[in-house]
Design an enzyme around this catalytic site. Structure first.
Site, PDB file in Angstrom:
ATOM      1  N   LYS A 169     -44.332 -46.301  11.482  1.00  0.00           N
ATOM      2  CA  LYS A 169     -45.313 -46.815  10.518  1.00  0.00           C
ATOM      3  C   LYS A 169     -46.521 -47.270  11.311  1.00  0.00           C
ATOM      4  O   LYS A 169     -46.434 -48.166  12.156  1.00  0.00           O
ATOM      5  CB  LYS A 169     -44.724 -47.969   9.717  1.00  0.00           C
ATOM      6  CG  LYS A 169     -45.739 -48.593   8.776  1.00  0.00           C
ATOM      7  CD  LYS A 169     -45.124 -49.622   7.856  1.00  0.00           C
ATOM      8  CE  LYS A 169     -46.166 -50.210   6.930  1.00  0.00           C
ATOM      9  NZ  LYS A 169     -45.588 -51.177   6.007  1.00  0.00           N
ATOM     10  N   LYS A 211     -45.205 -42.755   8.262  1.00  0.00           N
ATOM     11  CA  LYS A 211     -46.157 -43.307   7.299  1.00  0.00           C
ATOM     12  C   LYS A 211     -47.445 -43.708   7.994  1.00  0.00           C
ATOM     13  O   LYS A 211     -47.359 -44.385   9.021  1.00  0.00           O
ATOM     14  CB  LYS A 211     -45.512 -44.531   6.650  1.00  0.00           C
ATOM     15  CG  LYS A 211     -46.394 -45.292   5.723  1.00  0.00           C
ATOM     16  CD  LYS A 211     -45.673 -46.499   5.206  1.00  0.00           C
ATOM     17  CE  LYS A 211     -46.607 -47.277   4.310  1.00  0.00           C
ATOM     18  NZ  LYS A 211     -46.041 -48.510   3.897  1.00  0.00           N
TER      19      LYS A 211
HETATM   20  C1  PBG Z   1     -45.765 -53.522   3.447  1.00  0.00           C
HETATM   21  C2  PBG Z   1     -45.956 -52.141   2.939  1.00  0.00           C
HETATM   22  C3  PBG Z   1     -47.189 -51.486   2.949  1.00  0.00           C
HETATM   23  C4  PBG Z   1     -46.980 -50.259   2.313  1.00  0.00           C
HETATM   24  C5  PBG Z   1     -45.627 -50.176   1.963  1.00  0.00           C
HETATM   25  N1  PBG Z   1     -44.998 -51.363   2.370  1.00  0.00           N
HETATM   26  C6  PBG Z   1     -48.516 -51.936   3.390  1.00  0.00           C
HETATM   27  C7  PBG Z   1     -48.709 -52.619   4.670  1.00  0.00           C
HETATM   28  O1  PBG Z   1     -47.953 -52.449   5.625  1.00  0.00           O
HETATM   29  O2  PBG Z   1     -49.653 -53.385   4.744  1.00  0.00           O
HETATM   30  C8  PBG Z   1     -48.077 -49.255   2.078  1.00  0.00           C
HETATM   31  C9  PBG Z   1     -47.873 -48.240   1.023  1.00  0.00           C
HETATM   32  C10 PBG Z   1     -49.105 -47.541   0.585  1.00  0.00           C
HETATM   33  O3  PBG Z   1     -50.224 -47.725   1.124  1.00  0.00           O
HETATM   34  O4  PBG Z   1     -48.983 -46.752  -0.360  1.00  0.00           O
HETATM   35  N2  PBG Z   1     -44.614 -53.903   4.007  1.00  0.00           N
END
Ligand code: PBG
Length: 324
Positions: free
Chosen positions: A197, A250
């Site tokens: 991520k 991601k």
């Molecule tokens: C947070 C989380 C995020 C997303 C999923 N879980 C955002 C972040 O890390 O700030 C992003 C999903 C998206 O942008 O569609 N734990």
């Protein structure tokens, strides 16, 4: 006259042949639809930066899931939007037994036992700091965060989650959660780890949806540097060893090389999260008449699958379900 023995165009000469030899095909079975739930009743409010995506209260969420099921969608990932006054430094609302998110999970599972229900494990929707971990003097602490993520995971499994999705990027969390789940009798609850991520600007609209943006700083001490690829192999190796059932990359579209890398090197299924910013860009351009949003979305999802993703989390799932 040219003598060209290899003419690849022959295999493109008709729709039937093109379809016959197509290597990658999308299916509604590949998709997980991310959804947002908010406390209350009768609420359906559109996320302004994500046209067509709503925060539903549980009653309307259940109606929406019925519609999704009729369209053939079999999996959802539910995220909660919590009011600011419920947030604290330790995200304690996240595992309070009768908090609305856990009750919503149970309601979904009771009404739709066949829908695969994925949940999010991270502190940010419940944290007054807007971070995924415990903050002390501006630092995000790893190990104290694990304790909270563990409690949250058990609470979600009890509430009916089929797949737990740790999205926090703390070290060691998959192993910790796996152990606690097993000890509590939830050895059948799966873990889809947010393995690679990245600290990405593509999450902006999601943070609008949850009102969960960090109150200070950024997430670079836990989410990965977009410049790094080899580091994704380390994260994936650890997640595999710690018991993850799926590895997730991601965002998706700017990270197709990472999807491909993990798919080449690991034998458990790779998932990709086609995130909020990727969705918002397509919608914005479509609304301006600059491109055909539907065709672009199909091409993006196909590319993500071609790169090696077996599973795609996408906000396009509902609108495209009927076509794939
Ligand atoms: C947070 C989380 C995020 C997303 C999923 N879980 C955002 C972040 O890390 O700030 C992003 C999903 C998206 O942008 O569609 N734990």
């Amino acid at each position: 006259m040219f003598s060209i023995s290899r003419r690849p165009r022959r295999n493109r000469k008709s729709g039937a042949i093109r379809d016959m030899i197509q290597e990658t095909r999308l299916s509604v079975n590949d998709l997980i639809f991310p959804m947002f739930v908010v406390e209350g009743t009768g609420i359906k409010s559109e996320v302004s930066s994500m046209p067509g995506i709503y925060r539903h209260s549980t009653d309307l969420l259940l109606e929406e899931i019925k519609e999704l099921q009729d369209l053939g969608i079999r999996a959802i990932d539910l995220f909660p939007n919590y009011a600011e006054h419920t947030k604290d430094r330790l995200a304690s609302e996240s595992y309070r037994e009768d908090t609305f998110y856990l009750k919503a999970l149970t309601a979904v599972k009771e009404k739709f036992p066949d829908i695969t229900l994925m949940t999010d494990v991270a502190m940010d929707p419940y944290s007054s700091d807007g971070h995924d971990g415990v903050v002390v003097n501006g630092e995000i602490l790893n190990d104290p965060t694990l304790e909270i993520l563990g409690k949250m995971s058990i609470a979600q499994a009890k509430a009916g989650a089929d797949i737990i999705g740790p999205s926090d990027m703390m070290d060691g969390r998959v192993g910790h959660i796996r152990q606690l789940l097993d000890e509590a009798g939830f050895s059948n609850t799966s873990i889809m780890s947010y393995t690679a991520k990245y600290a990405s600007a593509f999450y902006g609209p999601f943070r609008d949806a949850l009102e969960s943006a960090p109150k200070f700083g950024d997430k670079k001490t836990y989410q990965m540097n977009p410049g790094n690829k080899r580091e994704a192999l380390i994260e994936a190796q650890l997640d595999l060893e710690e018991g993850a059932d799926f590895l997730m990359v991601k965002p998706a579209l700017s990270y197709l090389d990472i999807i491909s890398l993990l798919n080449d090197n690991f034998d458990i299924p790779v998932a990709a999260y086609n995130v909020s910013g990727e969705y918002a860009m397509v919608k914005a351009a479509d609304r301006n008449g600059w491109l055909d949003g539907r065709k672009i979305a199909l091409e993006i999802l196909l590319s993500i699958k071609r790169a090696g993703a077996k599973v795609i989390l996408t906000y396009f799932a509902k609108e495209l379900a009927g076509e794939i």
